[in-house]
Write a protein that holds these residues in place. Structure first.
Motif, PDB file in Angstrom:
ATOM      1  N   GLU A  89      31.917  43.165  49.304  1.00 21.21           N
ATOM      2  CA  GLU A  89      33.069  43.369  48.443  1.00 21.21           C
ATOM      3  C   GLU A  89      33.782  42.035  48.237  1.00 21.21           C
ATOM      4  OE1 GLU A  89      36.696  46.609  47.996  1.00 21.21           O
ATOM      5  OE2 GLU A  89      35.657  46.354  49.916  1.00 21.21           O
ATOM      6  N   VAL A  90      33.796  41.562  47.000  1.00 25.62           N
ATOM      7  CA  VAL A  90      34.434  40.303  46.638  1.00 25.62           C
ATOM      8  C   VAL A  90      35.596  40.630  45.710  1.00 25.62           C
ATOM      9  CG1 VAL A  90      34.119  38.078  45.473  1.00 25.62           C
ATOM     10  CG2 VAL A  90      32.249  39.051  46.844  1.00 25.62           C
ATOM     11  N   GLU A  91      36.785  40.175  46.072  1.00 26.78           N
ATOM     12  CA  GLU A  91      37.970  40.512  45.292  1.00 26.78           C
ATOM     13  C   GLU A  91      38.735  39.251  44.902  1.00 26.78           C
ATOM     14  OE1 GLU A  91      40.399  43.123  47.580  1.00 26.78           O
ATOM     15  OE2 GLU A  91      39.046  44.835  47.375  1.00 26.78           O
ATOM     16  N   ALA A  92      38.876  39.014  43.606  1.00 24.80           N
ATOM     17  CA  ALA A  92      39.739  37.963  43.049  1.00 24.80           C
ATOM     18  C   ALA A  92      39.497  36.599  43.697  1.00 24.80           C
ATOM     19  CB  ALA A  92      41.207  38.364  43.188  1.00 24.80           C
ATOM     20  N   VAL A  93      38.240  36.261  43.915  1.00 22.56           N
ATOM     21  CA  VAL A  93      37.920  34.990  44.577  1.00 22.56           C
ATOM     22  C   VAL A  93      38.086  33.823  43.614  1.00 22.56           C
ATOM     23  CG1 VAL A  93      35.966  33.618  45.445  1.00 22.56           C
ATOM     24  CG2 VAL A  93      36.472  35.846  46.424  1.00 22.56           C
ATOM     25  N   ARG A  94      38.796  32.812  44.091  1.00 18.06           N
ATOM     26  CA  ARG A  94      38.996  31.579  43.330  1.00 18.06           C
ATOM     27  C   ARG A  94      38.543  30.406  44.179  1.00 18.06           C
ATOM     28  NH1 ARG A  94      42.584  35.074  41.215  1.00 18.06           N
ATOM     29  NH2 ARG A  94      42.980  34.893  38.972  1.00 18.06           N
ATOM     30  N   THR A  95      37.794  29.495  43.547  1.00 16.07           N
ATOM     31  CA  THR A  95      37.252  28.336  44.248  1.00 16.07           C
ATOM     32  C   THR A  95      37.391  27.113  43.372  1.00 16.07           C
ATOM     33  OG1 THR A  95      35.573  29.817  45.204  1.00 16.07           O
ATOM     34  CG2 THR A  95      35.248  27.448  45.497  1.00 16.07           C
ATOM     35  N   ARG A  96      37.890  26.056  43.938  1.00 17.01           N
ATOM     36  CA  ARG A  96      38.076  24.816  43.199  1.00 17.01           C
ATOM     37  C   ARG A  96      37.511  23.652  44.018  1.00 17.01           C
ATOM     38  NH1 ARG A  96      41.430  22.833  39.177  1.00 17.01           N
ATOM     39  NH2 ARG A  96      42.448  24.843  38.952  1.00 17.01           N
ATOM     40  N   PHE A  97      36.819  22.747  43.316  1.00 18.52           N
ATOM     41  CA  PHE A  97      36.385  21.485  43.903  1.00 18.52           C
ATOM     42  C   PHE A  97      37.065  20.371  43.110  1.00 18.52           C
ATOM     43  CE2 PHE A  97      32.872  24.363  44.947  1.00 18.52           C
ATOM     44  CZ  PHE A  97      32.749  24.135  46.314  1.00 18.52           C
ATOM     45  N   GLN A 119      37.332  24.013  38.428  1.00 20.44           N
ATOM     46  CA  GLN A 119      37.526  25.412  38.811  1.00 20.44           C
ATOM     47  C   GLN A 119      36.182  26.117  38.709  1.00 20.44           C
ATOM     48  OE1 GLN A 119      40.942  26.790  39.364  1.00 20.44           O
ATOM     49  NE2 GLN A 119      39.752  28.344  40.420  1.00 20.44           N
ATOM     50  N   VAL A 120      35.583  26.455  39.841  1.00 19.06           N
ATOM     51  CA  VAL A 120      34.266  27.093  39.857  1.00 19.06           C
ATOM     52  C   VAL A 120      34.392  28.602  39.716  1.00 19.06           C
ATOM     53  CG1 VAL A 120      32.155  27.437  41.194  1.00 19.06           C
ATOM     54  CG2 VAL A 120      33.303  25.221  41.244  1.00 19.06           C
ATOM     55  N   LEU A 167      27.351  35.319  36.383  1.00 20.50           N
ATOM     56  CA  LEU A 167      28.566  34.537  36.543  1.00 20.50           C
ATOM     57  C   LEU A 167      28.708  33.565  35.380  1.00 20.50           C
ATOM     58  CD1 LEU A 167      28.753  33.453  40.324  1.00 20.50           C
ATOM     59  CD2 LEU A 167      29.994  35.284  39.169  1.00 20.50           C
ATOM     60  N   GLY A 168      29.928  33.430  34.892  1.00 23.67           N
ATOM     61  CA  GLY A 168      30.209  32.486  33.818  1.00 23.67           C
ATOM     62  C   GLY A 168      31.706  32.389  33.588  1.00 23.67           C
ATOM     63  N   GLN A 169      32.148  31.218  33.208  1.00 27.24           N
ATOM     64  CA  GLN A 169      33.585  30.990  32.969  1.00 27.24           C
ATOM     65  C   GLN A 169      34.440  31.366  34.177  1.00 27.24           C
ATOM     66  OE1 GLN A 169      33.244  33.591  29.645  1.00 27.24           O
ATOM     67  NE2 GLN A 169      31.558  32.212  29.193  1.00 27.24           N
ATOM     68  N   GLY A 170      33.856  31.187  35.352  1.00 33.72           N
ATOM     69  CA  GLY A 170      34.605  31.408  36.582  1.00 33.72           C
ATOM     70  C   GLY A 170      34.712  32.844  37.043  1.00 33.72           C
ATOM     71  N   ARG A 171      33.983  33.753  36.377  1.00 29.48           N
ATOM     72  CA  ARG A 171      34.094  35.163  36.745  1.00 29.48           C
ATOM     73  C   ARG A 171      32.791  35.890  36.438  1.00 29.48           C
ATOM     74  NH1 ARG A 171      34.875  37.754  31.868  1.00 29.48           N
ATOM     75  NH2 ARG A 171      35.381  36.348  30.141  1.00 29.48           N
ATOM     76  N   VAL A 172      32.748  37.178  36.735  1.00 25.25           N
ATOM     77  CA  VAL A 172      31.598  38.008  36.374  1.00 25.25           C
ATOM     78  C   VAL A 172      31.738  38.386  34.905  1.00 25.25           C
ATOM     79  CG1 VAL A 172      30.445  40.219  36.740  1.00 25.25           C
ATOM     80  CG2 VAL A 172      31.264  38.903  38.712  1.00 25.25           C
ATOM     81  N   ILE A 173      30.767  37.962  34.096  1.00 22.17           N
ATOM     82  CA  ILE A 173      30.842  38.251  32.665  1.00 22.17           C
ATOM     83  C   ILE A 173      29.917  39.399  32.253  1.00 22.17           C
ATOM     84  CG2 ILE A 173      31.605  35.945  32.023  1.00 22.17           C
ATOM     85  CD1 ILE A 173      28.724  35.295  31.217  1.00 22.17           C
ATOM     86  N   ALA A 174      29.031  39.812  33.157  1.00 22.30           N
ATOM     87  CA  ALA A 174      28.170  40.970  32.877  1.00 22.30           C
ATOM     88  C   ALA A 174      27.674  41.531  34.198  1.00 22.30           C
ATOM     89  CB  ALA A 174      26.983  40.588  31.996  1.00 22.30           C
ATOM     90  N   ASP A 175      27.512  42.847  34.241  1.00 21.77           N
ATOM     91  CA  ASP A 175      27.080  43.510  35.471  1.00 21.77           C
ATOM     92  C   ASP A 175      26.474  44.845  35.070  1.00 21.77           C
ATOM     93  OD1 ASP A 175      26.759  44.785  37.904  1.00 21.77           O
ATOM     94  OD2 ASP A 175      28.791  44.391  38.623  1.00 21.77           O
TER      95      ASP A 175
END
Length: 256
Positions: A7-15, A19-20, A216-224
Motif C-alpha cells: 500500500e503506497v499512499e501520496a508518496v513524494r520523492t525529490r532528488f 521531483q521524481v 508511472l509518469g509525471q510523478g504519479r500513477v497515470i494508468a492502472d
C-alpha cells in the motif's frame, strides 16, 4: 491477512530540484502479479526501493505486509525483510561465492536455519528456479545470463517469501530465455501464491504474464489496469510506448 499486501499512499520523492514522485498511490493485493512500467526517470526502481525500505521518500506512507515500512524499528524492518524476496536488475550475485553459497546466504544470515538443513533447502530453491543441483557448485561467471537470472531468483526465494520484487528481470536476455523466465515467474505466482511486483520495459512480459499493469509518469500513477485497458489509455507516453514496441516486433519499413 486482510487488506492490501503493498500500500503506497501520496508518496513524494525529490532528488535536488528533480521531483521524481509527486503523489504516487498504489495498492496490490495478495497473489497479484503486477508489472510497473514508465519512462526513463519516472521513478520505477526508486519506488521499488522505497517499498522494501532501502530509500526513504520525502513524504507519504508505505505499508508492506501490514507494517508501516518507514515507521518500523530496525528489528521490525529486519523481520519484514525475511518475508520478502528481491532480485535486482543485474542479479547482484556475489561473484566470489558459488551459486549454492549465494542462495544459502539469506538462510545463514537472516533465516536462523539449522546448518544441516541449508544444503537440502538450497537444492530445493535451485530446483524451484529451474536449475539442477550441480549448478550450485559453479560461480556466477561460469553461468549464462539466463542461468544467472535463475540463480538470483533461487536466492530471492531462499526464505520462502510472501512477496517477490524484481527489477528488469528479463533485461539482457534473448527472447527465448526471457519468455522461459516469464513462465517461471508466472508459475511461482500461481503455484505458491507469491505476490509479485516487477519493474520492466519488456512488452512481451506484459503480454505473457502481467495480470495488471501500472504506469508511472509525471510523478504519479497515470494508468492502472489490465494490459488492454492500459494500452487504450490516450496518454502520449503510453501510446508511444506501445506503438514503438509494436514497430520493433513487426520490423521497421526499411528493414533496419
Amino acid at each position: 491477512m486482510s487488506g492490501p499486501v503493498i500500500e503506497v499512499e501520496a508518496v513524494r520523492t525529490r532528488f535536488g530540484v528533480q521531483q521524481v514522485h509527486d503523489g504516487v498511490d498504489l495498492r496490490i493485493a495478495r497473489g497479484e502479479l503486477v508489472a510497473l512500467v514508465g519512462g526513463s526517470g519516472s521513478g520505477k526502481t526508486v519506488l521499488l526501493r522505497e517499498i522494501i525500505g532501502l530509500h526513504r521518500p520525502d513524504a507519504g506512507r508505505i505499508r508492506l505486509l501490514g507494517a508501516d515500512v518507514w515507521a518500523a524499528s530496525g528489528r521490525e524492518l529486519t523481520a519484514l525483510r525475511r518475508r520478502i524476496g528481491v532480485m535486482f536488475q543485474d542479479g547482484a550475485l556475489f561473484s566470489s561465492l558459488t551459486v549454492a553459497a549465494n542462495v544459502a546466504t539469506p538462510m545463514r544470515e537472516q533465516g536462523g536455519i539449522p546448518a544441516h538443513f541449508v544444503g537440502p533447502l538450497v537444492d530445493l530453491r535451485l530446483s524451484m528456479a529451474g536449475l539442477a543441483p550441480q549448478v550450485g557448485t559453479k560461480r556466477p561467471s561460469e553461468l549464462s545470463g539466463g542461468m544467472r537470472k535463475r540463480a538470483a531468483i533461487a536466492r530471492a526465494l531462499a526464505l520462502e517469501p510472501e512477496v517477490l520484487f524484481l527489477d528488469e528481470p528479463t533485461a539482457g536476455l534473448d527472447p527465448i530465455t526471457a519468455r522461459a523466465f516469464d513462465r517461471l515467474l508466472a508459475s511461482l505466482c500461481r503455484d505458491l501464491g507469491i505476490t509479485v511486483l516487477l519493474v520492466t520495459h519488456d512488452l512481451d512480459t506484459l503480454v505473457s504474464i502481467a495480470q495488471r499493469v501500472v504506469v508511472l509518469g509525471q510523478g504519479r500513477v497515470i494508468a492502472d489496469g489490465t494490459l488492454a485497458q492500459v494500452a487504450a489509455n490516450p496518454d502520449p507516453w503510453i501510446r508511444s510506448y506501445f506503438e514503438n514496441r509494436r514497430m520493433l516486433a513487426e520490423g521497421s519499413p526499411n528493414g533496419a
